[in-house]
Design an enzyme around this catalytic site. Structure first.
Site, PDB file in Angstrom:
ATOM      1  N   SER A 216      -9.531   1.163   3.184  1.00  0.00           N
ATOM      2  CA  SER A 216      -8.703   1.976   2.319  1.00  0.00           C
ATOM      3  C   SER A 216      -7.640   1.194   1.542  1.00  0.00           C
ATOM      4  O   SER A 216      -7.068   1.722   0.603  1.00  0.00           O
ATOM      5  CB  SER A 216      -8.016   3.050   3.155  1.00  0.00           C
ATOM      6  OG  SER A 216      -7.152   2.458   4.114  1.00  0.00           O
TER       7      SER A 216
ATOM      8  N   LYS B 162       0.869  -1.184   0.000  1.00  0.00           N
ATOM      9  CA  LYS B 162       0.000   0.000   0.000  1.00  0.00           C
ATOM     10  C   LYS B 162       0.903   1.231   0.000  1.00  0.00           C
ATOM     11  O   LYS B 162       1.969   1.220   0.623  1.00  0.00           O
ATOM     12  CB  LYS B 162      -0.858  -0.076   1.273  1.00  0.00           C
ATOM     13  CG  LYS B 162      -1.978   0.919   1.400  1.00  0.00           C
ATOM     14  CD  LYS B 162      -2.780   0.609   2.686  1.00  0.00           C
ATOM     15  CE  LYS B 162      -3.943   1.548   2.922  1.00  0.00           C
ATOM     16  NZ  LYS B 162      -4.709   1.187   4.139  1.00  0.00           N
TER      17      LYS B 162
ATOM     18  N   SER C 224      -9.582  -1.406   7.185  1.00  0.00           N
ATOM     19  CA  SER C 224      -9.040  -1.174   5.846  1.00  0.00           C
ATOM     20  C   SER C 224      -8.338  -2.353   5.184  1.00  0.00           C
ATOM     21  O   SER C 224      -8.032  -2.279   3.991  1.00  0.00           O
ATOM     22  CB  SER C 224      -8.084   0.010   5.872  1.00  0.00           C
ATOM     23  OG  SER C 224      -8.833   1.194   5.841  1.00  0.00           O
TER      24      SER C 224
HETATM   25  N1  GLN Z   1     -13.106   2.887   6.762  1.00  0.00           N
HETATM   26  C1  GLN Z   1     -12.496   3.197   8.026  1.00  0.00           C
HETATM   27  C2  GLN Z   1     -12.247   4.682   8.116  1.00  0.00           C
HETATM   28  O1  GLN Z   1     -12.494   5.349   7.153  1.00  0.00           O
HETATM   29  C3  GLN Z   1     -11.227   2.416   8.198  1.00  0.00           C
HETATM   30  C4  GLN Z   1     -10.005   3.075   7.654  1.00  0.00           C
HETATM   31  C5  GLN Z   1      -8.755   2.283   7.920  1.00  0.00           C
HETATM   32  O2  GLN Z   1      -8.788   1.206   8.506  1.00  0.00           O
HETATM   33  N2  GLN Z   1      -7.627   2.852   7.518  1.00  0.00           N
HETATM   34  O3  GLN Z   1     -11.812   5.175   9.110  1.00  0.00           O
END
Ligand code: GLN
Length: 457
Positions: A139, A64, A163
């Site tokens: 994400s 990532k 994410s």
């Molecule tokens: N969807 C969650 C958020 O927007 C998780 C994001 C993540 O785990 N980086 O905070």
């Protein structure tokens, strides 16, 4: 789709070339932001020459783009870091490279990992690997799609509130969010330091296990890392499994509930016991998360001021330089979280929001602890629906946040959780089943994931 073992009979140079060609052939998915082709081929030549060896010798992977790596920029999918060249590599990357793995590129994400669809990337969204009208999830959407398309057997992700698990679920791959502190966060762009974890998305649970085994362990550059406890294991006795009732209500899509039930049946078939259990505080989990996490974000993102590194959008007065750089460098979702976070931490509201949320977080941890007195593993969906349409939730942040309801509890409690693809019929969208365990039971979760996988094969 190659797994780690399938690389044994190939030269590393061929493996890297094949992965890079596959990445280029699948450009339309926009899973990958940059390829580190030159460096990857040079490392592959070292592996073939025998100067680099190890358990992952010549196996290509993708990280990532919030992991600091050499060979291309580390952008966190933001304008702020668009041209940022990392001065060092993340500990997770260094450990994989020490075992001969080869990073071939960087995957797309929601900018600074804020989001659940990869639509918040400053460089445009990633498309779902199975249905291109749908989101990749996020994400770590780019990492999930790169694995699901067979470009690489595994990709690294970060999971702060889902994410890794949610994009794994949306694209039909395995996603591992370890116990908080399992893998060093050193060299990874910080989001929320008390829930950030480093993990892996992989074609198979067995491969995910190998990667976790290599990455995990104490690092003196991250004081929150735990002494290495991760040891691959089998399943020696029938497990007591609890399915979280509050996560299986009518608010969850029927197809998702059906897949979870089918997967529980298979667990029973393997000799485990399954009961319904209750986690009443689930309904408050999102409220807790969306106070605690923005608070930490507002603090972590204060470092991007246009002075030390990153985008500088003006060169006049200091306050205009700060403001203009942060305005141009952050996406709307980043700004929303900085504002919410600053608000809940401000002197007039700290007790009412931040402190209250931390107390509720403690109650959530206690509810989990009580369940783990009686159960080895808890089961829930990963998300209330399969992948939603691109654009469907993009204009409504609260709708987008609601999709995180199933994943944030394990994050707030620091528990390990794995997303395992459920069995699907041709034409169906992937759905993930979430296994949640006690702290440091990561290897047990993967053992169960492997058992389910083997039955399927
Ligand atoms: N969807 C969650 C958020 O927007 C998780 C994001 C993540 O785990 N980086 O905070």
């Amino acid at each position: 789709m190659r797994r780690i073992d399938d690389y044994r009979d190939m030269t590393a140079v061929d493996a890297v070339r094949e992965a890079i060609e596959a990445a280029k052939a699948n450009e339309s998915f926009h899973a990958i932001l940059s390829l580190t082709e030159e460096r990857a081929l040079a490392r592959a030549a070292d592996v073939d020459a025998g100067t680099v060896s190890g358990r992952l010798a010549g196996v290509p992977f993708i990280a990532k783009d919030n992991f600091l790596t050499f060979g291309s920029a580390t952008t966190a999918a933001s304008r702020m870091l668009e041209n940022f060249e990392a001065p060092l590599q993340a500990t997770a990357i260094e450990r994989l490279e020490a075992e001969g793995a080869i990073c071939i590129g960087k995957a797309n994400l929601d900018a600074f990992a804020h989001g659940g669809s990869t639509e918040n990337s400053a460089f445009g969204p990633t498309k779902n690997a199975v249905d291109t009208s749908k989101v990749a999830g996020g994400s770590s959407g780019g990492s999930a799609v790169a694995v699901a398309l067979g470009i690489v057997p595994f990709a690294l992700g970060t999971d702060t509130g889902g994410s890794i698990r949610q994009p794994a679920s949306f694209n039909g791959v395995v996603g591992v969010k370890p116990t908080y502190g399992t893998v060093s966060r050193f060299g990874v762009v910080a989001m929320a330091s008390s829930t950030d974890t480093i993990g892996v998305l992989a074609v198979s649970a067995k491969d995910a296990e190998v990667v976790m085994d290599i990455m995990s362990g104490q690092d003196d550059r991250d004081m929150t890392t735990l002494p290495d406890f991760f040891a691959p294991q089998g399943i020696e006795r029938p497990l007591k499994i609890g399915v979280i009732g509050e996560a299986m209500t009518d608010d969850v899509a029927t197809v998702v509930r059906d897949k979870v039930v089918a997967s529980l049946e298979r667990m029973k078939g393997a000799g485990h016991s399954v009961d319904q259990v209750s986690l009443p505080i689930l309904k408050y989990a999102l409220a807790i998360y969306y106070i605690v996490v923005p608070a930490e974000i507002s603090s972590n993102l204060a470092r991007y001021d246009g002075i030390r590194y990153g985008l500088r959008a003006a060169n006049d007065t200091l306050s205009h330089l700060y403001g203009a750089s942060r305005d141009a460098g952050f996406m709307p979702e980043n700004k929303r979280r900085i504002l919410i976070g600053s608000y809940v931490l401000s002197s007039g509201y700290f007790d009412a929001y931040y402190l209250k949320a931390q107390k509720a977080r403690t109650l959530l941890i206690e509810e989990f602890n009580r369940l783990f007195d009686d159960y080895d593993i808890l089961v829930a969906p990963v998300a209330p629906t399969p992948a939603f349409a691109l654009g469907e939730n993009a204009d409504d942040p609260v709708k987008m946040y609601l999709a995180d309801i199933m994943t944030v509890p394990a994050s707030l409690a620091g528990l390990p959780a794995v997303s395992v693809p459920a069995k699907t019929e041709p034409g169906e969208l992937p759905v993930g089943v979430q296994l949640i365990g006690r702290r440091q039971s990561d290897a047990l979760l993967l053992a169960l994931a492997r058992q389910l996988e083997e039955e399927e094969a």
